[in-house]
Design a protein around this motif. Structure first.
Motif, PDB file in Angstrom:
ATOM      1  N   ASN A 132       3.905  -9.642  12.168  1.00 40.84           N
ATOM      2  CA  ASN A 132       2.606  -9.196  11.653  1.00 40.84           C
ATOM      3  C   ASN A 132       2.006 -10.145  10.613  1.00 40.84           C
ATOM      4  O   ASN A 132       0.800 -10.137  10.400  1.00 40.84           O
ATOM      5  N   SER A 175     -10.790   6.128  -0.249  1.00 34.91           N
ATOM      6  CA  SER A 175     -10.214   6.112   1.090  1.00 34.91           C
ATOM      7  C   SER A 175     -10.767   7.300   1.865  1.00 34.91           C
ATOM      8  O   SER A 175     -10.920   8.396   1.303  1.00 34.91           O
ATOM      9  N   SER A 179      -3.870   2.403   9.714  1.00 31.24           N
ATOM     10  CA  SER A 179      -3.440   2.439  11.123  1.00 31.24           C
ATOM     11  C   SER A 179      -4.089   1.316  11.933  1.00 31.24           C
ATOM     12  O   SER A 179      -4.667   1.562  12.998  1.00 31.24           O
ATOM     13  N   ARG A 226       2.219  -1.205   9.111  1.00 30.09           N
ATOM     14  CA  ARG A 226       3.501  -0.688   8.616  1.00 30.09           C
ATOM     15  C   ARG A 226       4.604  -0.967   9.635  1.00 30.09           C
ATOM     16  O   ARG A 226       4.384  -0.803  10.833  1.00 30.09           O
ATOM     17  N   LEU A 274      -2.807  -0.770  13.773  1.00 27.76           N
ATOM     18  CA  LEU A 274      -2.195  -0.893  15.108  1.00 27.76           C
ATOM     19  C   LEU A 274      -2.262   0.432  15.857  1.00 27.76           C
ATOM     20  O   LEU A 274      -1.536   0.661  16.818  1.00 27.76           O
ATOM     21  N   ASP A 321       0.834  -1.202   0.000  1.00 25.51           N
ATOM     22  CA  ASP A 321       0.000   0.000   0.000  1.00 25.51           C
ATOM     23  C   ASP A 321       0.871   1.256   0.000  1.00 25.51           C
ATOM     24  O   ASP A 321       1.454   1.614   1.015  1.00 25.51           O
TER      25      ASP A 321
HETATM   26  P1  NAD Z   1       0.085   1.208  11.951  1.00 19.59           P
HETATM   27  O1  NAD Z   1      -1.162   1.145  12.728  1.00 19.59           O
HETATM   28  O2  NAD Z   1       0.404   0.169  10.955  1.00 19.59           O
HETATM   29  O3  NAD Z   1       1.245   1.324  13.034  1.00 19.59           O
HETATM   30  C1  NAD Z   1       2.565   1.533  12.683  1.00 19.59           C
HETATM   31  C2  NAD Z   1       3.386   1.686  13.943  1.00 19.59           C
HETATM   32  O4  NAD Z   1       3.335   0.496  14.699  1.00 19.59           O
HETATM   33  C3  NAD Z   1       4.843   1.941  13.627  1.00 19.59           C
HETATM   34  O5  NAD Z   1       5.314   2.859  14.590  1.00 19.59           O
HETATM   35  C4  NAD Z   1       5.479   0.582  13.809  1.00 19.59           C
HETATM   36  O6  NAD Z   1       6.805   0.690  14.193  1.00 19.59           O
HETATM   37  C5  NAD Z   1       4.624  -0.046  14.876  1.00 19.59           C
HETATM   38  N1  NAD Z   1       4.534  -1.516  14.720  1.00 19.59           N
HETATM   39  C6  NAD Z   1       4.289  -2.215  13.580  1.00 19.59           C
HETATM   40  N2  NAD Z   1       4.237  -3.527  13.837  1.00 19.59           N
HETATM   41  C7  NAD Z   1       4.447  -3.676  15.160  1.00 19.59           C
HETATM   42  C8  NAD Z   1       4.506  -4.799  16.016  1.00 19.59           C
HETATM   43  N3  NAD Z   1       4.334  -6.027  15.544  1.00 19.59           N
HETATM   44  N4  NAD Z   1       4.739  -4.574  17.334  1.00 19.59           N
HETATM   45  C9  NAD Z   1       4.905  -3.328  17.818  1.00 19.59           C
HETATM   46  N5  NAD Z   1       4.857  -2.225  17.047  1.00 19.59           N
HETATM   47  C10 NAD Z   1       4.632  -2.398  15.736  1.00 19.59           C
HETATM   48  O7  NAD Z   1       0.170   2.671  11.330  1.00 19.59           O
HETATM   49  P2  NAD Z   1       0.121   3.386   9.928  1.00 19.59           P
HETATM   50  O8  NAD Z   1       1.409   3.342   9.256  1.00 19.59           O
HETATM   51  O9  NAD Z   1      -0.493   4.703  10.207  1.00 19.59           O
HETATM   52  O10 NAD Z   1      -0.956   2.583   9.060  1.00 19.59           O
HETATM   53  C11 NAD Z   1      -0.599   1.518   8.208  1.00 19.59           C
HETATM   54  C12 NAD Z   1      -0.676   1.903   6.744  1.00 19.59           C
HETATM   55  O11 NAD Z   1      -1.971   2.391   6.431  1.00 19.59           O
HETATM   56  C13 NAD Z   1       0.228   3.079   6.351  1.00 19.59           C
HETATM   57  O12 NAD Z   1       1.576   2.712   6.223  1.00 19.59           O
HETATM   58  C14 NAD Z   1      -0.407   3.496   5.048  1.00 19.59           C
HETATM   59  O13 NAD Z   1      -0.024   2.623   4.006  1.00 19.59           O
HETATM   60  C15 NAD Z   1      -1.888   3.340   5.381  1.00 19.59           C
HETATM   61  N6  NAD Z   1      -2.501   4.622   5.811  1.00 19.59           N
HETATM   62  C16 NAD Z   1      -3.418   5.198   5.006  1.00 19.59           C
HETATM   63  C17 NAD Z   1      -4.035   6.382   5.351  1.00 19.59           C
HETATM   64  C18 NAD Z   1      -5.069   6.972   4.451  1.00 19.59           C
HETATM   65  O14 NAD Z   1      -5.448   8.133   4.629  1.00 19.59           O
HETATM   66  N7  NAD Z   1      -5.572   6.234   3.487  1.00 19.59           N
HETATM   67  C19 NAD Z   1      -3.697   7.027   6.552  1.00 19.59           C
HETATM   68  C20 NAD Z   1      -2.761   6.428   7.381  1.00 19.59           C
HETATM   69  C21 NAD Z   1      -2.171   5.226   7.006  1.00 19.59           C
END
Ligand code: NAD
Length: 267
Positions: free
Chosen positions: A239, A136, A185, A229, A187, A45
């Motif tokens: 994950n 989205s 997000s 992510r 997580l 993504d």
């Molecule tokens: P996420 O909820 O995936 O969390 C990421 C955080 O959690 C990072 O700090 C990472 O180090 C930590 N993490 C990941 N795996 C872990 C684990 N197993 N244990 C402990 N910590 C862990 O957050 P995100 O990046 O905001 O969301 C995921 C993806 O969603 C983004 O990368 C993006 O591709 C997408 N996204 C889209 C939008 C949108 O507007 N469409 C907005 C935000 C994110």
């Protein structure tokens, strides 16, 4: 490979778990995607807004795995949406960055010209450049506005979703329209203490899993596509290692009960 797939309204199939690359710079995205691919991730993504489309695609190319095995998503940045020409130019740039064909293109969030953008994206589907198109950050009302003018229905809506913001009634509204839900997000983006929540931690302990794994498993069992992510190889591995256990109804309900409508972004 035990990755579950879902079938979208246009008949195409999407892996239910993928990796997100928001906030990763080019080099970080390349490394994270390379590691993810090695561990079995096939859904990636990205977005125009993330400025890492080409590095993401380079990781796919360098993997040596056939392109058809991947499912690549990008998103039209509304700031590229001020005119028909700007929309087309930005979509063409994404096509160039991502190897000339894209599995799924989303409108990143609603904007004033989004109906024009939708019609243009439909053309790109008809021309075989995009396989599927979606949205989205669309509320049910905003989704219905697009459905009214759509010749091709959005296959999914990517929205903020995690146990503190579980969106049960809204997810049902999207699904009633045949639109799948993808969690961003999942997580909690590392904030809000979600990964330290005691209810989730207890469930995790009972299964010998981590809190992150329990949350992602909850997504899968709800029929939601999820895209965590990470830059950390251990987390990337963790994950995706969620296909060997199952949450029972009681555990699903306990996680559902944690909802506090705590959204980073109201839609
Ligand atoms: P996420 O909820 O995936 O969390 C990421 C955080 O959690 C990072 O700090 C990472 O180090 C930590 N993490 C990941 N795996 C872990 C684990 N197993 N244990 C402990 N910590 C862990 O957050 P995100 O990046 O905001 O969301 C995921 C993806 O969603 C983004 O990368 C993006 O591709 C997408 N996204 C889209 C939008 C949108 O507007 N469409 C907005 C935000 C994110």
């Amino acid at each position: 490979n035990d990755m579950p797939y879902l079938t979208l309204s246009d008949g195409s199939r999407i892996p239910q778990l993928g990796c997100g690359v928001w906030e990763l710079n080019g080099q970080e995205a390349y490394k994270s995607v390379t590691e993810s691919i090695k561990l079995g991730y096939r859904l990636i993504d990205t977005a125009q807004y993330y400025r890492n489309e080409s590095e993401t695609y380079q990781a796919v190319l360098d993997s040596g795995i056939p392109r058809e095995e991947f499912y690549i998503t990008t998103k039209l940045n509304p700031s590229n949406g001020s005119s028909e020409k700007n929309i087309r130019d930005s979509l063409d740039r994404s096509l160039k960055n991502l190897g000339g064909k894209i599995d799924l293109v989303l409108i990143h969030w609603p904007f004033s010209n989004d109906e024009m953008a939708w019609r243009i994206m439909e053309e790109y589907v008809q021309e075989g450049k995009f396989k599927s198109i979606g949205l989205s950050n669309y509320s049910p009302e905003a989704l219905r506005r697009i459905l009214k003018i759509a010749k091709i229905k959005p296959v999914l809506n990517q929205v903020e979703l995690h146990p503190y913001n579980s969106k049960y009634p809204t997810v049902a509204e999207y699904e009633k329209e045949g639109v799948k839900v993808e969690a961003w997000s999942p997580l909690g983006a590392g904030r809000q203490g979600l990964l330290r929540d005691p209810v989730i931690a207890d469930i995790a302990k009972a299964h010998g899993k981590s809190s992150a794994q329990v949350i992602l498993r909850w997504d899968l069992q709800r029929g939601i596509i999820t895209i965590p992510r990470s830059k950390n190889p251990a987390h990337i591995k963790e994950n995706i290692s969620i296909m060997d256990f199952q949450l029972n109804d009681e555990e699903m309900k306990q996680i559902d009960a944690l909802n506090r409508d705590d959204a980073l972004w109201d839609i």
